[in-house]
Motif scaffolding. Structure first.
Motif, PDB file in Angstrom:
ATOM      1  N   PHE A  62     -11.555  10.818  -0.224  1.00 47.43           N
ATOM      2  CA  PHE A  62     -10.844  11.256  -1.426  1.00 47.43           C
ATOM      3  C   PHE A  62      -9.687  10.304  -1.690  1.00 47.43           C
ATOM      4  O   PHE A  62      -8.848  10.081  -0.820  1.00 47.43           O
ATOM      5  N   TRP A  63      -9.661   9.725  -2.886  1.00 48.26           N
ATOM      6  CA  TRP A  63      -8.577   8.840  -3.315  1.00 48.26           C
ATOM      7  C   TRP A  63      -7.486   9.692  -3.946  1.00 48.26           C
ATOM      8  O   TRP A  63      -7.720  10.390  -4.928  1.00 48.26           O
ATOM      9  N   HIS A  64      -6.273   9.614  -3.382  1.00 48.08           N
ATOM     10  CA  HIS A  64      -5.146  10.401  -3.860  1.00 48.08           C
ATOM     11  C   HIS A  64      -4.265   9.640  -4.853  1.00 48.08           C
ATOM     12  O   HIS A  64      -3.575  10.271  -5.657  1.00 48.08           O
ATOM     13  N   TRP A  65      -4.282   8.311  -4.771  1.00 45.90           N
ATOM     14  CA  TRP A  65      -3.403   7.532  -5.650  1.00 45.90           C
ATOM     15  C   TRP A  65      -3.876   6.096  -5.676  1.00 45.90           C
ATOM     16  O   TRP A  65      -4.322   5.556  -4.650  1.00 45.90           O
ATOM     17  N   ALA A  66      -3.773   5.480  -6.836  1.00 53.40           N
ATOM     18  CA  ALA A  66      -4.078   4.055  -6.969  1.00 53.40           C
ATOM     19  C   ALA A  66      -3.201   3.474  -8.072  1.00 53.40           C
ATOM     20  O   ALA A  66      -3.181   3.986  -9.201  1.00 53.40           O
ATOM     21  N   VAL A  67      -2.473   2.419  -7.731  1.00 51.45           N
ATOM     22  CA  VAL A  67      -1.600   1.725  -8.674  1.00 51.45           C
ATOM     23  C   VAL A  67      -1.910   0.237  -8.584  1.00 51.45           C
ATOM     24  O   VAL A  67      -1.930  -0.324  -7.493  1.00 51.45           O
ATOM     25  N   ALA A  68      -2.155  -0.382  -9.716  1.00 49.79           N
ATOM     26  CA  ALA A  68      -2.454  -1.818  -9.773  1.00 49.79           C
ATOM     27  C   ALA A  68      -1.365  -2.546 -10.563  1.00 49.79           C
ATOM     28  O   ALA A  68      -0.572  -1.922 -11.272  1.00 49.79           O
ATOM     29  N   ASP A  69      -1.384  -3.853 -10.440  1.00 47.56           N
ATOM     30  CA  ASP A  69      -0.520  -4.744 -11.234  1.00 47.56           C
ATOM     31  C   ASP A  69       0.973  -4.522 -11.019  1.00 47.56           C
ATOM     32  O   ASP A  69       1.776  -4.620 -11.942  1.00 47.56           O
ATOM     33  N   ILE A  70       1.358  -4.237  -9.782  1.00 49.21           N
ATOM     34  CA  ILE A  70       2.778  -4.172  -9.440  1.00 49.21           C
ATOM     35  C   ILE A  70       3.254  -5.613  -9.292  1.00 49.21           C
ATOM     36  O   ILE A  70       2.679  -6.382  -8.514  1.00 49.21           O
ATOM     37  N   PRO A  71       4.276  -6.025 -10.050  1.00 45.67           N
ATOM     38  CA  PRO A  71       4.732  -7.418  -9.977  1.00 45.67           C
ATOM     39  C   PRO A  71       5.136  -7.830  -8.558  1.00 45.67           C
ATOM     40  O   PRO A  71       5.639  -7.019  -7.775  1.00 45.67           O
ATOM     41  N   ALA A  72       4.942  -9.095  -8.240  1.00 43.50           N
ATOM     42  CA  ALA A  72       5.261  -9.629  -6.911  1.00 43.50           C
ATOM     43  C   ALA A  72       6.750  -9.524  -6.581  1.00 43.50           C
ATOM     44  O   ALA A  72       7.124  -9.551  -5.413  1.00 43.50           O
ATOM     45  N   THR A  73       7.595  -9.385  -7.593  1.00 44.53           N
ATOM     46  CA  THR A  73       9.039  -9.262  -7.372  1.00 44.53           C
ATOM     47  C   THR A  73       9.445  -7.864  -6.916  1.00 44.53           C
ATOM     48  O   THR A  73      10.572  -7.653  -6.484  1.00 44.53           O
ATOM     49  N   VAL A  74       8.516  -6.908  -6.995  1.00 44.39           N
ATOM     50  CA  VAL A  74       8.799  -5.521  -6.613  1.00 44.39           C
ATOM     51  C   VAL A  74       8.333  -5.309  -5.177  1.00 44.39           C
ATOM     52  O   VAL A  74       7.194  -5.621  -4.835  1.00 44.39           O
ATOM     53  N   THR A  75       9.215  -4.780  -4.330  1.00 43.14           N
ATOM     54  CA  THR A  75       8.860  -4.525  -2.931  1.00 43.14           C
ATOM     55  C   THR A  75       9.249  -3.117  -2.491  1.00 43.14           C
ATOM     56  O   THR A  75       9.340  -2.850  -1.295  1.00 43.14           O
ATOM     57  N   GLU A  76       9.459  -2.223  -3.453  1.00 38.90           N
ATOM     58  CA  GLU A  76       9.817  -0.855  -3.112  1.00 38.90           C
ATOM     59  C   GLU A  76       9.465   0.087  -4.260  1.00 38.90           C
ATOM     60  O   GLU A  76       9.640  -0.261  -5.431  1.00 38.90           O
TER      61      GLU A  76
END
Length: 179
Positions: A77-91
């Motif tokens: 079961f997939w609970h969450w999926a997020v794509a295309d987070i910029p490389a400058t974001v680390t949190e």
């Protein structure tokens, strides 16, 4: 609980680090990270805080997924999926995966989970089924955009990412609903 490693058949990737202020690797989810939809008292479907470091050189974006391979579905079961987070974001802050993605950076794309909701949905193992593992994974990618449509499934995201993963940071939490 299945002993299968959900990464065993995926291409090798450089390991990097992900930590959280809301859950420790190997520890149970907090009650807020259980699904309120399943009737768990105190369950709020709050996505965990995540902070990562040490991604491989050449990382151009990230994707984050949360997967329960122990769900009694034959496919997990997939609970969450997020794509295309910029490389400058680390949190990502606690609750970033709400209905609007209010805590996600501009340009990030929150995909529908296996409940078909484009948001984080918390743990909801069937009562008496035993402990489930929840793999929260930050994938470091070699492209700025993975190019999946907004209605793509998390499995389709995984398939599309397979040839673009430079690194993988994994935090594994557990949850169990007692009978």
């Amino acid at each position: 609980m299945s002993s299968n490693d959900p990464f065993a058949r995926l291409p090798e990737a450089t390991a990097f680090t992900v930590v959280s202020t809301t859950v420790a690797d190997g520890a149970p989810w907090s009650i807020e990270q259980y699904s309120g939809l399943s009737g768990v008292p105190g369950g709020k479907d709050l996505s965990p805080h995540l902070s990562w470091s040490g991604a491989p050189e050449g990382t151009k974006s990230y994707a984050v997924t949360v997967y329960d391979p122990d769900a009694p579905t034959g496919s997990g079961f997939w609970h969450w999926a997020v794509a295309d987070i910029p490389a400058t974001v680390t949190e990502l802050p606690t609750g970033a995966g709400d209905d609007t993605g209010s805590g996600l950076p501009e340009g990030a794309l929150q995909l529908p989970n296996d409940a078909r909701a484009a948001r984080f949905i918390g743990a909801a193992p069937p009562a008496g089924h035993g402990p489930h593992r929840y793999f929260t994974v930050v994938h470091a990618l070699d492209v700025e955009s993975i190019g999946v449509p907004a209605d793509a499934t998390p499995a389709a995201l995984g398939f599309t990412m397979a040839g673009h993963i430079l690194g993988r940071a994994v935090l594994t939490a557990t949850a169990e609903t007692l009978a």
